[in-house]
Design an enzyme around this catalytic site. Structure first.
Site, PDB file in Angstrom:
ATOM      1  N   GLU A  47       0.831  -1.204   0.000  1.00 56.69           N
ATOM      2  CA  GLU A  47       0.000   0.000   0.000  1.00 56.69           C
ATOM      3  C   GLU A  47       0.871   1.262   0.000  1.00 56.69           C
ATOM      4  OE1 GLU A  47      -3.000   1.507   3.367  1.00 56.69           O
ATOM      5  OE2 GLU A  47      -3.530  -0.467   2.557  1.00 56.69           O
TER       6      GLU A  47
ATOM      7  N   ASP B 194      -6.039  -8.761   2.209  1.00 58.88           N
ATOM      8  CA  ASP B 194      -5.678  -7.394   2.571  1.00 58.88           C
ATOM      9  C   ASP B 194      -6.304  -7.077   3.927  1.00 58.88           C
ATOM     10  OD1 ASP B 194      -5.341  -4.704   2.900  1.00 58.88           O
ATOM     11  OD2 ASP B 194      -6.178  -4.111   0.969  1.00 58.88           O
TER      12      ASP B 194
ATOM     13  N   ASP C  45      -4.624  -1.287   6.681  1.00 58.11           N
ATOM     14  CA  ASP C  45      -4.739   0.014   6.016  1.00 58.11           C
ATOM     15  C   ASP C  45      -3.918   1.040   6.765  1.00 58.11           C
ATOM     16  OD1 ASP C  45      -6.499  -0.104   3.680  1.00 58.11           O
ATOM     17  OD2 ASP C  45      -8.048  -0.733   5.095  1.00 58.11           O
TER      18      ASP C  45
ATOM     19  N   SER D  55       4.468 -20.350  -0.146  1.00 59.02           N
ATOM     20  CA  SER D  55       4.364 -21.744   0.286  1.00 59.02           C
ATOM     21  C   SER D  55       3.639 -22.518  -0.806  1.00 59.02           C
ATOM     22  CB  SER D  55       3.577 -21.868   1.599  1.00 59.02           C
ATOM     23  OG  SER D  55       4.157 -21.105   2.623  1.00 59.02           O
TER      24      SER D  55
END
Length: 763
Positions: free
Chosen positions: A155, A294, A297, A222
């Site tokens: 971000e 996600d 923030d 992974s």
């Protein structure tokens, strides 16, 4: 003859049989005693590692290492869980608090033993002159910074690239999936975001460095897959998992077998946590990879010029919350630190010159989000339905769970807390003025899942695996697809799969990017003798980055150190004026010791005529390899450059000792291969699958595993680095499950007895 320990917290004796590969098989008469014994044994084998984890997580490094760690301690304290512990414990499985309390009792029993009898004390404590600390059960749940979180890094990197160079350069830095145009949130001033805005966040979440080393994020991939009965040689399902983490001494994972009435589970977890997160319980097998939700923030606030501890929120000034704590400091007086929080989370940076402050909102600071502690519920699942139901309580990090049962059922279940962002996409920071608020979280049942896929197998490798048209935003930052493409190529090509076949695929070094780049060489010609030699080497190569391959050595040096910078540089010459190009190239070049991602490079290489760049960079690469490996290509080998040499995290402080490193050993692969072996600029492997597992579902004793460099973290003990050479050679050992098999390969027998019994402590 058994070694006997007296352990506070036990109600009845517990037996631990350690097999010859160092795996402890813990047999207890109750689950309470089982988890006390697990904690005691984890401390017996990994005491310095788990003590350092606790100190790092709670912000107590300065207490033993001095004032150089104060900034890091303050950062760690910002990212502790600070909510209601009653709600926290209820968010996990019904007995997680009880199990964790038992586990901590066991750790503390061994800590107390070491404090009373320092013959048991690992060498690091003696060298650094301090003693291990006692734990509280809440320590396990409150520490959050060890999870695999990286969205905030992306971000901010996007914001800084847009700030300095614009969207076309950001498109060169990283691929977004699904394809998605960036939109700067209204009200966000990119120029207010400083380059070092994440310094405190990195101090809190990055792996442990020395005081003079800059913390940096890790990005570890992974692999896992399940194969149904119709595609295996035995007619039983197979499950394979090889999570990729830092190559270190000791390694991150610890394998254990926990057996008591109501539980009989074997596999790996982290030694700081109770239970098992990857393995099987005789009824269902399970394995995980990162599903990159996600969950973070960055909020950017306008602060009050008259009081920088107030920020604008919905038309008024709102005060930040202050928490003041005292940090003990070795060799000095305790230091008070101020921790500031907004309604969204910890404040990590402020700018008086811009009247700005920055805070992190993280789903993993919610109740029930301690990384991997959610495995307490699913590790005792009775079958597929029970397992899938337990995943509803999984929080962080986001995971692709695959599972397989003896009745032939196989499946995939992703899980994790996915925030709802009603009016923005999460790709960039947002103003903290109240316009950008989460609207709760999606239910785990809203994520896609698969049961008994028609193709007979399912695999994940952190790639975008949402079905086309999926309506919710999970992330735009998925890993490159190349490991998954290679796994799918192999699994889909035939039937008759065996445990040994899965192990070979886990250590497969075919590079899909190399294969594609190789196709550019077909019709190239050159008068340069070096280029002619290079073309001959690479055209006849099978694109396998094996340790003994001369072509692999040339390709990796050429692609990563010459071709990639040249191709990106050529594109930047088209986009930017001369004075901006050098800085932009530094910005868009991926860090080579993170997971591989060739998507941008391949897009540029196949979008126009790059023959001139290919030829010129091949000549330069040949010259570099000659300097590294000598003038004769017949003597070149990728493993002469690329090697594994795991090191103790405190080598800088401890000094070079015979136990602060293992190896070196030659390695194949790269960050682009299924057998992932990401490496630093000096070619030393930094990350990969130090732990591997292949489970023969239903014939449990025929499963195999690997855990490098060894099961123990205690220097000088037999299992400290005894598995390193086998790991480097891509081998595995039997993961024994039945008591009969364990007894047949027994290495050592321990007996733990309750404190009330009159027994002399041995060791």
């Amino acid at each position: 003859m058994a070694t006997t320990f007296v352990v506070n917290g036990l109600a009845s004796p517990v037996e631990i049989l350690i097999d010859r590969w160092g795996v402890p098989h813990v047999y207890a008469g109750s689950q309470d005693d089982l988890f006390v014994a697990q904690g005691f044994n984890a401390a017996r084998d990994r005491l310095f590692q788990i003590d350092l984890w606790r100190r790092r997580g709670l912000g107590l490094l300065s207490e033993v290492f001095g004032a150089a760690y104060l900034e890091r301690d303050r950062a760690a304290r910002l990212f502790l869980y600070r909510g209601d512990m009653h709600a926290e414990w209820l968010a996990y499985g019904s007995d997680t608090k009880r199990v964790t309390s038992a586990f901590v009792k066991g750790i503390n029993a061994f800590v107390e033993l070491c404090r009373k009898d320092q013959t048991h004390l690992p060498a690091e404590f003696k060298a650094l002159d301090y003693l291990p600390s006692h734990w509280e059960p809440s320590d396990v749940a409150r520490i959050r910074g060890h999870g695999l979180f990286y969205n905030l890094e992306e971000e901010v990197a996007r914001a800084l690239t847009l700030r300095d160079y614009g969207p076309e350069v950001e498109d060169l830095r990283r691929v977004r999936e699904p394809e998605h145009a960036l939109r700067v949130p209204p009200g966000l001033d990119l120029s207010a975001i400083p380059d070092d805005v994440l310094r405190v966040y990195r101090l809190a979440t990055a792996p442990f460095p020395g005081p003079g080393e800059a913390p940096r994020p890790g990005l570890d991939g992974s692999n896992n897959w399940v194969i149904g009965s119709s595609r295996t040689a035995s007619g039983r399902p197979l499950l394979a998992n090889d999570p990729h983490r830092a190559v270190s001494l000791p390694g991150l994972r610890y394998i254990a077998h926990l057996s008591a009435p109501g539980i009989d589970v074997i596999g790996a977890g982290e030694p700081t946590l109770p239970g098992i997160s990857i393995g099987h319980n005789g009824r269902i097998a399970f394995g995980l990879t990162i599903f990159p939700i996600d969950q973070e923030d960055l909020y950017v606030y306008r602060t009050n010029p008259a009081d920088r501890r107030e920020y604008a929120y919905r038309g008024r000034w709102e005060a930040m919350e202050l928490v003041r704590e005292t940090v003990p400091v070795r060799g000095g007086e305790p230091v008070e630190v101020d921790l500031w929080f907004t309604r969204h989370g910890p404040v990590i940076h402020s700018r008086a010159d811009r009247n700005a402050a920055f805070a992190v909102r993280a789903a993993w600071l919610q109740p029930g989000m301690a990384p991997y502690l959610g495995s307490m519920d699913y590790m005792r699942a009775s079958g597929p339905d029970d397992f899938v139901a337990a995943m509803n309580r999984w929080g962080a990090p986001g995971e692709n769970q695959v599972y397989a049962a003896p009745d032939g059922t196989i499946g995939w279940r992703p899980a994790g807390l996915v925030p709802k962002r009603p009016n923005w996409d999460g790709t960039l920071p947002v103003p903290g003025d109240g316009r950008y608020e989460w609207d709760g979280f999606y239910d785990v049942d809203e994520l896609p899942s698969v049961r008994d896929p028609e193709q007979g197998w399912f695999a994940t490798a952190n790639q975008l695996n949402l079905p086309e048209g999926y309506p919710h935003t999970v992330s735009y930052d998925w890993y490159a697809p190349f490991r998954h493409e290679r796994i799918a190529e192999e699994l889909g090509s035939r039937t008759g799969w065996t445990v040994e076949d899965c192990l070979r695929l886990q250590t497969d070094y075919v590079s899909i990017p190399a294969r594609r780049i190789q196709s550019l060489l077909t019709h190239l010609t050159s008068d340069d003798e070096r280029v002619v030699t290079a073309l001959a080497l690479l055209r006849d190569w099978d694109a396998t980055l094996s340790a003994d391959s001369a072509a692999a050595a040339l390709f990796e040096v050429w692609y990563r150190r010459h071709l990639r910078p040249a191709v990106l540089g050529a594109e930047l010459r088209r986009l930017l004026p001369p004075e901006k190009r050098t800085g932009a190239l530094t910005r868009v070049l991926p860090a080579e010791d993170l997971a591989g991602d060739a998507r941008v490079d391949l897009g540029l290489l196949f979008s126009g005529d790059v023959s001139g760049i290919v030829v010129s960079t091949l000549a330069d690469a040949m010259a570099e390899v000659e300097g590294l490996l000598g003038p004769d290509p017949s003597s070149w080998a990728w493993g002469r450059l690329h090697r594994a040499e795991p090191r103790h995290p405190l080598t800088q402080r401890l000094g070079e000792r015979d136990w602060t490193s293992a190896g070196p050993a030659p390695r194949g692969g790269s960050g682009d291969t299924v057998g992932a072996t990401s490496y630093a600029p000096d070619f030393v492997q930094t990350a990969g699958a130090t732990f591997r597992l292949v489970i023969d579902v239903g014939s449990w004793d025929d499963s195999v595993a690997m855990n490098s460099p060894g099961q123990s973290g205690v220097p000088g003990t037999p299992h400290y680095d005894d598995l390193f050479e086998s790991w480097a050679a891509d081998e595995a050992f039997p993961l024994l499950y039945s008591r009969e098999s364990v007894e047949a390969d027994l290495g050592e027998r321990l007996v733990l007895r309750p404190a009330q019994e009159d027994v002399t402590t041995g060791g």
